[in-house]
Enzyme design. Sequence first.
Site, short mmCIF file in Angstrom:
data_model
loop_
_atom_site.label_atom_id
_atom_site.label_comp_id
_atom_site.label_asym_id
_atom_site.label_seq_id
_atom_site.Cartn_x
_atom_site.Cartn_y
_atom_site.Cartn_z
N ASP A 155 -12.24 -36.94 17.98
CA ASP A 155 -12.88 -35.57 18.24
C ASP A 155 -13.49 -35.53 19.57
OD1 ASP A 155 -11.67 -35.64 15.30
OD2 ASP A 155 -13.71 -35.02 14.55
N PRO A 198 -1.67 -45.15 10.66
CA PRO A 198 -2.34 -44.34 11.28
C PRO A 198 -4.01 -45.10 11.23
CG PRO A 198 -1.49 -43.20 9.12
CD PRO A 198 -0.84 -44.55 9.64
N CYS A 388 -34.38 -21.15 -9.04
CA CYS A 388 -34.90 -19.95 -7.71
C CYS A 388 -33.73 -18.53 -7.94
CB CYS A 388 -33.49 -20.80 -6.31
SG CYS A 388 -34.67 -20.28 -5.19
N GLN A 392 -35.64 -15.70 -11.02
CA GLN A 392 -35.58 -14.33 -10.45
C GLN A 392 -35.06 -13.73 -11.43
OE1 GLN A 392 -34.87 -14.34 -6.30
NE2 GLN A 392 -37.06 -15.63 -5.45
N HIS A 514 -36.16 -26.18 -6.47
CA HIS A 514 -35.05 -26.80 -7.08
C HIS A 514 -34.80 -28.09 -7.31
CE1 HIS A 514 -32.31 -23.56 -4.82
NE2 HIS A 514 -33.70 -23.55 -4.12
N GLU A 516 -33.00 -30.10 -8.35
CA GLU A 516 -31.68 -30.84 -8.74
C GLU A 516 -31.55 -31.41 -7.60
OE1 GLU A 516 -31.72 -27.43 -8.05
OE2 GLU A 516 -30.05 -26.86 -6.71
N1 GLN Z 1 -32.51 -15.42 -2.24
C1 GLN Z 1 -33.81 -15.96 -2.86
C2 GLN Z 1 -35.04 -16.11 -2.29
O1 GLN Z 1 -35.49 -16.26 -1.13
C3 GLN Z 1 -33.68 -17.33 -3.96
C4 GLN Z 1 -33.23 -18.14 -2.91
C5 GLN Z 1 -32.41 -19.37 -3.51
O2 GLN Z 1 -32.36 -19.41 -4.88
N2 GLN Z 1 -32.57 -21.10 -3.04
O3 GLN Z 1 -35.97 -15.49 -2.42
#
Ligand code: GLN
Length: 540
Positions: A155, A198, A388, A392, A514, A516
């Site tokens: 590349d 290859p 997140c 909300q 988060h 995760e």
């Molecule tokens: N959009 C929302 C915020 O900015 C949640 C962001 C998210 O889920 N990472 O607060």
Amino acid sequence: MNTTDKRQTKYIFVTGGVASSLGKGIISSSLARLLLGRGYTVTIQKLDPYINVDPGTLNPYEHGECYVTEDGAETDLDLGHYERFTNTHTSQANNVTTGRIYQSVINKERRGDFLGKTVQVIPHITDEIKRRIMLVGNKGEYDIVITEIGGTVGDIESLPYIEAVRQLRYQLGAGNSLVIHLTLIPYMAASGELKTKPTQHSVKTLLENGVQPDMLVLRTEKELTADVRSKVALFCNVEPDAVAQSIDVPTIYEVPLRLLEQNFDLVALRKLGLPAPESDLKEWTEFVDKVKNPKREIKIALIGKYTELPDAYKSIAEAFVHAGATNHAKVRLEYVNSEKITPQSIDRTLGQMCGILVAPGFGHRGIEGKILAVEYARTRKIPFMGICLGMQCCVIEYARNVLGYADANSTEMETATAYPVIDIMEEQKNITEKGGTMRLGAYPCKLTEGSRAQTIYGAEEISERHRHRYEFNNKYMQAFQEAGLKIAGINPATGLVEIVEIEDHPWFVGVQFHPEYKSTVLNPHPLFVSFIKAALDHCN
Ligand code: GLN
């Protein structure tokens, strides 16, 4: 290996050829796991050849999930694999893009650092690439630095990186670096043959750029014969035992074990002139056994808007693998596009689920479907986790359907709402630039006495990673608490709400952070583990 004080950091470069997406990240992570298993300290770095400064502004459809490190770097999703495999944190220094390289070189030029010289790809860009590679090793924390070069050899945009590797190998001297090249051996069903050409061409391209690989990893669908291995070794100037295969396996976590069987790490250590202590992969092997032999299988719905590309939710999917194994269960993730959820279809889509997760996200598209999913999980008492934007949505749903705030919303979705229960954070109000400006990285969170979160974490204070601009509006805190939405975690410095829970529910937790990103094989995340346990109970 902390036996000598003055140790020379060794560098391993991982390149790829023939095709993209062969799994350089998994190979790099697997080698790191094997070397860790022999007592070495290892870190992995990714060099990405694109011009974005970081992937934070990329649409997930372009590049999959954006992974966030402790220090708040928005990075390539491979860094997630690095952390999950090595069980150690990465940082901003572990992900470098062409955009970042050029940005620093251009900034230096503007400052006058180059003293009137013409600024060029060689040496200035390659010097900056080498500096970024050495930066990770120079701290003296690691015996071995593995640097994965994104893209494919040949590349145009990868050339400066390969050139930097060529120069660096020469400067580091014999025995201090290693190049591992990952290629593909296609299988031609019609003739029943595995094809090596290859790979030969790919190695030839590397050689044209002045780099001789020391080891090869060949991706393949079928077992490679001894013939294929020796043919590749002969044509590519590598020793026969330095040709390993990487055959498709049921779980990526098995890759280190398959490489171990081929003495992959021993060959690497030999070439680096390092001793090879006993390998200890006991915990890892136990984990892989659990992944491969689940006692039960359960379905969890992941509600989001990038559902055609599961890579957009990579860390969540992997956190479920970890949490599933801990519970001796296989988690079948059903990706549900929130735009398709309607009051009419929701029973059909979510009725059979053992748990529901509303994923992170941005913008108003698909938001109403997510809110419907929250309501469904809350009222049907299905185990629920919101991450997140998902958290909300819990707040918006509760405001609308329990508090009776009919048009409650986040100001991200509806600026004119009469009930801005989620609002932009004060420090975000004057920010106009999009790149790297969210609330990012690890922040502490104090858990509320007697909350479910406190029981799950078994701690009073925790630290989790963030990526958002909007937050729970504390003006409504009392109203929510009185109506039964518990505030289970708060940032001790700012009062920002980090966790909400519903007590009168088998498992309902929404988190602004988060979790995760912090789940690893050796440390599955407690929230995911507890959620899966509740989901198993729900479907019992
Ligand atoms: N959009 C929302 C915020 O900015 C949640 C962001 C998210 O889920 N990472 O607060």
